[in-house]
Scaffold this motif. Structure first.
Motif, mmCIF file in Angstrom:
data_model
loop_
_atom_site.group_PDB
_atom_site.id
_atom_site.type_symbol
_atom_site.label_atom_id
_atom_site.label_comp_id
_atom_site.label_asym_id
_atom_site.label_seq_id
_atom_site.Cartn_x
_atom_site.Cartn_y
_atom_site.Cartn_z
ATOM 1 N N ASP A 41 76.847 -49.823 85.276
ATOM 2 C CA ASP A 41 77.987 -49.283 86.016
ATOM 3 C C ASP A 41 77.534 -48.657 87.329
ATOM 4 O OD1 ASP A 41 80.912 -48.576 86.008
ATOM 5 O OD2 ASP A 41 80.015 -46.595 86.312
ATOM 6 N N ASN A 45 84.813 -44.724 89.409
ATOM 7 C CA ASN A 45 85.572 -43.466 89.424
ATOM 8 C C ASN A 45 86.978 -43.636 88.869
ATOM 9 O OD1 ASN A 45 86.928 -44.779 91.522
ATOM 10 N ND2 ASN A 45 85.774 -43.691 93.121
ATOM 11 N N GLY A 47 87.522 -44.384 85.428
ATOM 12 C CA GLY A 47 87.480 -44.272 83.976
ATOM 13 C C GLY A 47 86.746 -45.398 83.278
ATOM 14 N N THR A 48 86.179 -46.329 84.046
ATOM 15 C CA THR A 48 85.454 -47.451 83.444
ATOM 16 C C THR A 48 84.302 -46.969 82.562
ATOM 17 O OG1 THR A 48 85.979 -48.981 85.249
ATOM 18 C CG2 THR A 48 84.040 -49.492 83.938
ATOM 19 N N TRP A 49 83.474 -46.081 83.108
ATOM 20 C CA TRP A 49 82.311 -45.606 82.364
ATOM 21 C C TRP A 49 82.724 -44.847 81.106
ATOM 22 C CZ3 TRP A 49 77.563 -46.652 81.484
ATOM 23 C CH2 TRP A 49 76.714 -45.710 80.902
ATOM 24 N N GLU A 50 83.732 -44.021 81.226
ATOM 25 C CA GLU A 50 84.191 -43.237 80.080
ATOM 26 C C GLU A 50 84.716 -44.148 78.966
ATOM 27 O OE1 GLU A 50 83.870 -40.749 83.580
ATOM 28 O OE2 GLU A 50 84.892 -42.666 83.242
ATOM 29 N N LEU A 51 85.437 -45.210 79.344
ATOM 30 C CA LEU A 51 85.949 -46.157 78.358
ATOM 31 C C LEU A 51 84.804 -46.903 77.678
ATOM 32 C CD1 LEU A 51 88.367 -47.628 77.055
ATOM 33 C CD2 LEU A 51 88.260 -49.278 78.946
ATOM 34 N N THR A 53 81.647 -46.001 77.271
ATOM 35 C CA THR A 53 80.873 -45.143 76.371
ATOM 36 C C THR A 53 81.663 -44.823 75.106
ATOM 37 O OG1 THR A 53 81.616 -43.202 77.634
ATOM 38 C CG2 THR A 53 79.470 -44.141 78.202
ATOM 39 N N LYS A 54 82.962 -44.678 75.237
ATOM 40 C CA LYS A 54 83.803 -44.417 74.071
ATOM 41 C C LYS A 54 83.805 -45.602 73.103
ATOM 42 C CE LYS A 54 88.638 -43.590 72.761
ATOM 43 N NZ LYS A 54 90.027 -43.385 73.278
ATOM 44 N N SER A 57 79.190 -47.209 72.782
ATOM 45 C CA SER A 57 77.939 -46.446 72.722
ATOM 46 C C SER A 57 77.214 -46.633 71.391
ATOM 47 C CB SER A 57 78.208 -44.958 72.971
ATOM 48 O OG SER A 57 79.113 -44.444 72.006
ATOM 49 N N ARG A 66 74.056 -46.484 83.752
ATOM 50 C CA ARG A 66 74.852 -46.066 84.908
ATOM 51 C C ARG A 66 73.939 -45.601 86.033
ATOM 52 N NH1 ARG A 66 79.647 -41.532 85.785
ATOM 53 N NH2 ARG A 66 81.059 -42.970 86.860
#
Length: 288
Positions: A41, A45, A47-51, A53-54, A57, A66
């Motif tokens: 990644d 900015n 929400g791609t990374w948050e999605l 990892t959720k 992971s 990242r």
């Protein structure tokens, strides 16, 4: 080739939250399950990374990375590439979809002919706004088999896409830059890699036996920004390959031409098509 080779699917991401889950799921659904999915990644900015990892992971086939700062298209792809260890590679976009048998189907082609370097296949365009699909135009009349004139297919048609291709790592190692990078850090880095594979004498097979995936067309595609692609082509691709391009095509490429074109693009962000084509005609006249 080993009996069940590891295939690395590298997915560089940047602000792809709307589509990336479907993309990753299409990769995880491959019937050839000896895969690793490398997701790199580039400081999204949205929400791609948050999605990611959720959702992934704890998924052993997915490896998440990242960048600490935004690297840009080519260098983000390089960052993903250096982390992959497969015998074969798929270089995939974060918003597209692959058929569940794509990797297995292409591996069967390599089994049938171990001298191949790349197996690439037919795909469709998926228009997000309407959810309708159509065959990629360059594939409408294209027949399967060994690709005879790779230069013509690349330069005059842009007939192939890395999304829907399986490539041997041995070829990629052969075409790496001296720095070890695989990609130029420019918008048309994928096309430029195809050209380097052509220069290296890559043996390519086109598989037209089914639709191997879907390229998603939407408002955020980098290819929907023609000024950027043309600027990248002139500033980076032609500048880097001017000698081989001149030898193959007979055209003379100059820095002056590139500067004039870039000035035009920078000053005309929303120019009309007829004006653009007129300028392209003048470019052609100036280099012939």
């Amino acid at each position: 080739m080993s009996a069940s080779p590891l295939v690395s699917i590298i997915i560089p991401t940047y602000n792809a939250v709307k589509y990336v889950q479907q993309t990753v799921e299409s990769c995880l659904a491959q019937t050839h399950d000896v895969i690793e999915i490398i997701i790199q990644d580039d400081c999204s900015n949205d929400g791609t990374w948050e999605l990611l990892t959720k959702l992934y992971s704890q998924e052993p086939k997915v490896k998440l990375f990242r960048n600490t700062k935004n690297l840009g298209i080519g260098d983000n792809w390089n960052a993903a590439y250096t982390k992959a260890s497969g015998e074969y590679f798929v270089i995939f976009n974060a918003d597209d979809l692959m058929h569940p048998t794509m990797v297995a189907g292409f591996l069967s082609r390599f089994n049938a002919d171990p001298t191949l370097d790349i197996v690439t296949g037919k795909f469709e365009i998926l228009v997000t706004e309407t959810n309708k699909t159509f065959i990629y135009p360059d594939h409408v009349d294209m027949h399967g088999g060994l690709v005879g004139d790779l230069y013509s297919q690349l330069f005059f048609k842009s007939a192939f896409h890395w999304n829907f291709s399986l490539v041997k790592k041995t070829l990629l190692k052969k075409v790496e830059f001296e720095s070890g990078d695989l990609f130029l850090n420019t918008q048309v880095c994928d096309y430029e890699l195809w050209y380097r594979c052509y220069l290296a004498g890559a043996k390519v097979y086109f598989d037209d036996t089914k639709i191997w995936g879907h390229y998603r067309k939407h408002e955020s595609n980098s290819s929907s920004k023609p000024n950027g692609e043309l600027r990248s082509f002139l500033k980076d691709f032609l500048y880097y390959h001017q000698n081989s391009f001149k030898e193959k095509s007979g055209l003379t490429y100059t820095k002056v031409l590139a500067r004039r074109f870039l000035t035009f693009c920078n000053n005309r962000k929303n120019f009309e098509k007829d004006v653009f084509y007129l300028y392209v005609k003048r470019i052609a006249q100036s280099v012939l």
